[in-house]
Structure formats: structure tokens, C-alpha cells
Design a protein around this motif. Structure first.
Motif, PDB file in Angstrom:
ATOM      1  N   GLU A  27      41.743  45.553  37.263  1.00  0.00           N
ATOM      2  CA  GLU A  27      41.859  44.223  37.854  1.00  0.00           C
ATOM      3  C   GLU A  27      40.992  44.137  39.092  1.00  0.00           C
ATOM      4  N   GLN A  28      40.145  43.126  39.127  1.00  0.00           N
ATOM      5  CA  GLN A  28      39.287  42.938  40.299  1.00  0.00           C
ATOM      6  C   GLN A  28      38.873  41.475  40.385  1.00  0.00           C
ATOM      7  N   GLY A  29      39.186  40.858  41.514  1.00  0.00           N
ATOM      8  CA  GLY A  29      38.753  39.484  41.743  1.00  0.00           C
ATOM      9  C   GLY A  29      39.387  38.474  40.795  1.00  0.00           C
ATOM     10  N   GLY A  30      40.643  38.701  40.422  1.00  0.00           N
ATOM     11  CA  GLY A  30      41.316  37.735  39.548  1.00  0.00           C
ATOM     12  C   GLY A  30      40.943  37.888  38.088  1.00  0.00           C
ATOM     13  N   VAL A  31      40.198  38.948  37.790  1.00  0.00           N
ATOM     14  CA  VAL A  31      39.725  39.179  36.429  1.00  0.00           C
ATOM     15  C   VAL A  31      40.157  40.572  35.981  1.00  0.00           C
ATOM     16  N   LEU A  32      40.539  40.698  34.724  1.00  0.00           N
ATOM     17  CA  LEU A  32      40.800  42.005  34.134  1.00  0.00           C
ATOM     18  C   LEU A  32      39.554  42.389  33.342  1.00  0.00           C
ATOM     19  N   TRP A  33      38.935  43.491  33.755  1.00  0.00           N
ATOM     20  CA  TRP A  33      37.660  43.923  33.179  1.00  0.00           C
ATOM     21  C   TRP A  33      37.897  45.099  32.249  1.00  0.00           C
ATOM     22  N   THR A  34      37.101  45.156  31.203  1.00  0.00           N
ATOM     23  CA  THR A  34      37.183  46.333  30.352  1.00  0.00           C
ATOM     24  C   THR A  34      35.806  46.915  30.112  1.00  0.00           C
ATOM     25  N   TYR A  35      35.839  48.166  29.716  1.00  0.00           N
ATOM     26  CA  TYR A  35      34.621  48.883  29.345  1.00  0.00           C
ATOM     27  C   TYR A  35      34.911  49.504  27.979  1.00  0.00           C
ATOM     28  N   MET A  36      34.127  49.166  26.974  1.00  0.00           N
ATOM     29  CA  MET A  36      34.449  49.553  25.595  1.00  0.00           C
ATOM     30  C   MET A  36      33.534  50.640  25.043  1.00  0.00           C
ATOM     31  N   GLY A  37      32.811  51.316  25.928  1.00  0.00           N
ATOM     32  CA  GLY A  37      31.902  52.375  25.477  1.00  0.00           C
ATOM     33  C   GLY A  37      32.546  53.746  25.543  1.00  0.00           C
TER      34      GLY A  37
END
Ligand code: FES
Ligand SMILES: [Fe+2]
Lengths: 171, 428
Positions: free
Chosen positions: B127-137
Motif C-alpha cells: 500500500e502506497q499513496g492510496g493505491v495497492l500495488w503489485t509486482y507479478m514477476g
């Protein structure tokens, strides 16, 4: 009932786009403004093109008037077979003109080509590719030559962009 | 124009495709924080890059993004019970933690260790800046966290929305690079929209309707400069950054918050258009936030309870022919986001670029495609790390400024194009 936009934006409906061509061949004139770009353009011209014609400006050759812009516009371009060509006629019979220079080179020939483009309302795209000296200062020099005349100016990091761009434009 | 092979290469982002591998080098926005507001809240279905996933926040607030389907007999875990630090499948009670690890198989004795052998694919979710980020690699290649300025300023300075767009990601993103459409499609909005109007720079847009463009490569992608004549031997520049693979910024206007987008592939025929608005040095005002929530600026109004725009293909985007005729809007469609979406969706689910006839002023788009192809090939064939993975590439800012006519904007606007903590944006 399904809206027309919903129906028409499916992959199925995309299959019914008319198959007739939507454009005619356009005549691109590609002009190298300095010796280094002339060498690159010469290589590229060997590929198969859709009517594009490739030239070098004579401003920097012995046949032209080295270092000065002007001279006989009837013999102001050289095609890659070495014939001198009439700049005004070439531009008149073009659909668009692309000029290419390498960073740091003397590209003042662009002004004469731009005059011809203005005469016939042809659009001029400028492309700056890295030369021997690709420092910021050299790039700025090239930019100063081209900026006053081009509707679109591209500063590319590699010479491979010339071919990519011409292909994208169906040159 | 692109050849069919090139078009397919760029548009297909599913698992195992070259462009899919390429996208899996980057952190991407997956959900808004508001979608998983609290521990043990309902799980959310997420489809990204052609993979069906499920996001949830466990009892301790930990975030998980896992394979949507139960390993037992393939039920969607969307129906699961989110409780006691895990998600329990409602069919036979198998339970999973945020890493996808199965922690209970009720039919088997705990001591048997059966559950340990079951693990669903999972991806990190941060979670960062109101966004949930993912990394799919691949986990061993996970890059440092994203550093886009909108996601690193305090939360009261930033506002993010997303909307579904029903077409391939590339034609959506190309709209973000295509500066030359703004003077047509969006021409009515400069004076009316509360998030644009009143800026000093707007007068240059109005005085000069045919800007001239300069495209310059940057470390992370491109800078696309549009210039117009201004007084005293100066140009008014609007500089749009593109960071690979799918981030675009919109040049600012006055002291209005700055906005821009991520264009994230859902599958090959749908994408998420993410829209941020932030101010580097001040909290957003109540009025600004209200306008954004009301769908002004780059944001949209929604079908209630969804992230689907209220004006969408099912209602012909609320096309208003009288408004078009009267010039209230150029296309008859209201709102910047929907003006773009309506036209980009009209191209079909995957635009057929073999039929295009590009012109010189399309060089921003031509260059972006060229760089994507070049970088994706270098990555797939030789393992070269693509531009935009390094977080330093994220710290580019959009800018609007006056510069002397003989200045290269990459130099002249060097400082303006850098995100700097506590420093206001460069804007007129
Ligand atoms: S004028 Fe550009 S798509 Fe029609
Ligand atoms: Fe747009």
C-alpha cells in the motif's frame, strides 16, 4: 436492447471493417543534411520503401557551395545515384518532407528546404540522431537549426529510429 | 502504421507472452486502498495481465493477492469467509493465508501436513499513496517500490480514481501521449472545468491552436513537448512525460493539482485507466476533492457501486448531438475521460494499426511504440532491465513553462521536470 455502441465495439463486429484501402501511396522525401546522416540515409534507402525518395543536401558537398547556403536551387539535392536534383521540383511533388541531421553537424541547409516546403505548404519533420559528438551542447546546436522550421522535431537516441519512423509513416 | 506481428506483440500481455513478461518487470497499481478498507473486509476479484486473482486484507491488516480459485475443486474464493487470519473456502473449508499458503484442510488430520503441500500462486501487494500495488514477476527480480510523486506525498495532497475502459491498454495509453488531440477533442473543457480554468497559461492555448511538437527520449521513456508562441521571444511549453511501460503525466495548469494516468492491462480487451491528482506542496482543498469526486477534470462519474463510468458504451456514452452542434463539446460527449474512452473503445477491443495513416505530429506515439518494442525485445532476448523499472525514472514531473526560444527544453526545464520534495510544480 443493446446500444449500438456496445454492439459495434465487439471483436466480432471488428471483423466487418471494410477491406478496401483507405489511403493512396504518399511521396515522402527524406533529405540528409550532413555527411554523417547522408551515410545513414544511404544505408536505409537500400531497404524496400513505399515510394520514399532519399537525398542528400548539396550544401555540404563540393558541388554545392560549401559552408554557404544558396546557389542554384535547380541543383540543390543529390539523389543516391549521384545525380543532382531540383529541390523545388522534388518538394513540389512530395506529400511530406523529412530532414535528418546528426548532433553537432552543420544543418543550416534546412532553411532552404524549409523555404521550398513553405512555398508548397508541405509539412516538414525534423529528426536529430546521435552523431560523433552527442553532447547536450551539440544536440542544442542541431535543435537550433531545425526548430524554426519543423512542425515536429524528434531527438532520438539511436539511428534505428529513422527506419522505424519512416515505416510507421508508410514512407 | 504497425505490422500485424508488431501490433500483436505490443497488445498481448497475458502470461508467457513477450509483452506480458515485460509488464511483469514493473510494480503496477492493482486496487485502490478503499477497496480493502479494513481487516477482514470482503475480498475483491482482480484481473490483471490476463490472470484472475483475489485480493484480501486479513485480520491483522496484511494484504494478499492470490489465485482466485481454490486448489481443492476450483471454487472461486470470492465466496470465501475472510476470518481469523485467512480466507476460508465455503465449499469444503480449506483455508489460505495472504501468501496463498493453505493452512487448513479440515478433512485431513492436521498432523498429516497435507495443507503444507498446497499453495496458491500469490503476488506481493503493498500500500502506497492510496493505491495497492503489485509486482507479478519473478520474486528474485522484484524491483524497489515505486517512487511516483503522487504516491509519496502525504495522503491529503493526493487523490486517485480508476475507471474500467473496455479496450486494449495500448490504444488507451496512446491517448495519454497524443498531445495533438487536446486542441480538438477536449477544446471545450479548458474554460469550464473547475480543475483547469483560470490558469495563466490557458491564454496561450487559446491564442495558438496549432502547437508545434518536440519529442525527446528520456531515461525512463519520453518527453513530449508542445510549444506555442508567447511574448518576449519565448515559447509556452507543455511537457508530457511518459514512463515505461504505461505511466503518462498531463502538464499542469496554474496552481491546480497535477494529474496523470496509469493504463493497466486487465486482459487484452480491457484495461484500467487510473487517474491521479496531487499537489506537491499543499493539501487538496475541499472544493478540489469535491470536484474530483464529482467526476470533473480527468475523473468520471460512475455507475453506482462500480468503477464503470456512468456514460459508457451501453448508453452510447450519453451522446448529445445538440451539444456537439452548439459547440458545447467537440464530440458530443461530456467530460475528458469519457471523451477519450468513447473514441478509444470505438476503435474496437484491439485497434488494428495496420490500417492507420500516421502523420509527422504522431511521432510521440511512433516513438513510444518503437521504444516499447525495442525494450521488450531486449528484455525477452537478452534479459536487459527495461527503462522505468529503476525508481529514479519515476521521479519525473510534468511541467508547463515559458522558455527562451532557442533553449532545448530538456535543458531549460531540467529542474522543472524533476520531482522535489517540498517544491511546488513549475506551471503557468
Ligand atoms: S482524426 Fe484522428 S482518429 Fe480521426
Ligand atoms: Fe484525451
Amino acid at each position: 436492447m443493446q446500444s449500438e455502441s456496445a454492439k459495434m465495439t465487439t471483436a466480432h463486429e471488428a471483423g466487418f471493417r471494410v477491406q478496401y484501402p483507405n489511403s493512396k501511396q504518399r511521396a515522402a522525401k527524406v533529405i540528409a543534411l550532413d555527411p554523417a546522416s547522408a551515410a545513414i540515409v544511404e544505408e536505409i534507402s537500400k531497404k524496400s520503401w513505399n515510394g520514399a525518395a532519399f537525398f542528400t543536401s548539396l550544401a555540404f558537398t563540393a558541388e554545392g557551395n560549401p559552408g554557404a547556403v544558396g546557389g542554384d536551387l535547380k541543383a540543390w539535392l543529390k539523389d543516391l545515384a549521384g545525380r543532382t536534383m531540383d529541390l523545388v521540383a522534388e518538394v513540389e511533388h512530395s506529400d511530406f518532407v523529412v530532414v535528418i541531421t546528426t548532433t553537432g553537424a552543420d544543418a543550416r541547409a534546412v532553411s532552404v528546404i524549409a523555404d521550398a516546403c513553405a512555398l508548397f505548404n508541405k509539412s516538414l519533420v525534423g529528426l536529430i540522431v546521435p552523431g560523433q559528438d552527442d553532447s547536450d551542447a551539440a544536440t542544442t546546436e542541431s535543435m537550433k537549426y531545425l526548430r524554426p522550421y519543423t512542425r515536429m522535431l524528434v531527438i532520438a537516441s539511436g539511428t534505428d529510429y529513422i527506419e522505424a519512423m519512416l515505416t510507421a509513416l508508410r514512407a | 502504421m504497425l505490422k500485424k506481428e508488431q501490433n500483436d506483440y505490443l497488445c498481448q500481455t497475458g502470461p508467457g507472452t513477450p509483452m506480458g513478461n515485460f509488464f511483469r518487470c514493473y510494480w503496477q497499481p492493482a486496487l485502490l486502498s478503499e477497496e480493502l478498507p479494513e481487516p477482514d473486509c470482503p475480498p475483491v476479484r482482480v484481473k490483471l495481465l490476463g490472470e484472475r486473482l483475489l485480493a484480501f486484507r486479513d485480520s491483522e491488516g496484511k494484504l494478499g493477492l492470490i489465485d482466485e480459485f481454490c486448489a481443492h475443486r476450483g471454487v472461486s474464493l470470492w465466496f470465501g469467509r475472510n476470518e481469523d487470519c485467512g480466507l476460508r473456502c465455503p465449499y469444503h473449508g480449506w483455508k489460505y493465508d495472504v501468501t496463498g499458503q493453505c493452512t487448513e484442510v479440515p478433512s485431513e488430520p492436521t498432523e498429516s501436513g497435507y495443507a503444507k503441500k498446497i499453495k496458491l500462486k500469490s503476488y506481493p501487494l503493498i500500500e502506497q499513496g492510496g493505491v495497492l500495488w503489485t509486482y507479478m514477476g519473478p520474486p528474485e527480480k522484484q524491483p524497489p517500490l515505486p517512487q511516483y510523486e503522487f504516491s509519496t506525498v502525504p495522503l491529503n495532497q493526493t487523490f486517485m480514481t480508476k475507471r474500467i475502459q473496455e479496450c486494449n491498454w495500448l490504444q488507451a495509453m496512446e491517448g495519454g501521449i497524443d498531445s495533438s488531440h487536446v486542441s480538438f477533442l477536449h477544446r471545450g473543457d479548458l474554460h469550464n472545468d473547475p480543475l483547469f480554468k483560470g490558469a495563466g497559461g490557458n491564454k496561450y492555448n487559446m491564442q495558438d491552436l496549432s502547437p508545434v511538437f518536440e519529442v525527446v527520449e528520456s531515461d525512463g521513456g519520453l518527453l513530449i513537448g508542445a510549444r506555442r508562441n508567447a511574448e518576449d521571444d519565448q515559447y509556452y511549453w507543455r511537457i508530457t512525460p511518459w514512463v515505461m511501460p504505461n505511466y503518462t503525466g498531463v502538464p499542469p495548469r496554474g496552481d491546480h493539482p497535477m494529474h496523470g494516468h496509469f493504463w493497466v492491462p486487465i486482459d487484452d480487451e480491457n484495461c484500467w485507466a487510473w487517474s491521479y491528482d496531487y499537489h506537491p506542496t499543499r493539501a487538496l482543498t475541499d472544493g478540489e476533492v469535491a470536484a474530483m469526486k464529482d467526476g470533473k477534470g480527468v475523473h468520471v462519474k460512475y455507475v453506482p457501486g462500480t468503477y464503470r463510468p456512468l456514460a459508457n458504451k451501453d448508453n452510447d456514452y450519453l451522446m448529445d448531438r445538440a451539444g456537439q452542434k452548439a459547440g458545447r463539446t467537440f464530440s458530443g460527449v461530456e467530460g475528458i475521460g469519457i471523451q477519450d474512452a468513447s473514441l478509444q473503445e470505438s476503435m474496437g477491443p484491439i485497434c488494428d494499426r495496420t490500417k492507420e495513416n500516421l502523420v509527422g505530429t504522431d511521432n510521440g506515439i511512433i516513438m513510444a511504440r518503437h521504444r516499447l518494442l525495442r525494450a521488450a525485445r531486449a528484455f525477452n532476448d537478452k534479459g536487459v532491465q527495461p527503462p522505468g523499472v529503476n525508481p529514479e525514472h519515476h521521479t519525473v514531473r510534468q511541467a508547463a513553462l515559458l522558455l527562451k526560444r532557442d533553449v532545448q527544453y530538456k535543458d531549460g526545464a531540467k529542474e522543472a521536470l524533476k520531482a522535489k520534495k517540498g517544491v511546488r510544480q513549475t506551471s503557468v
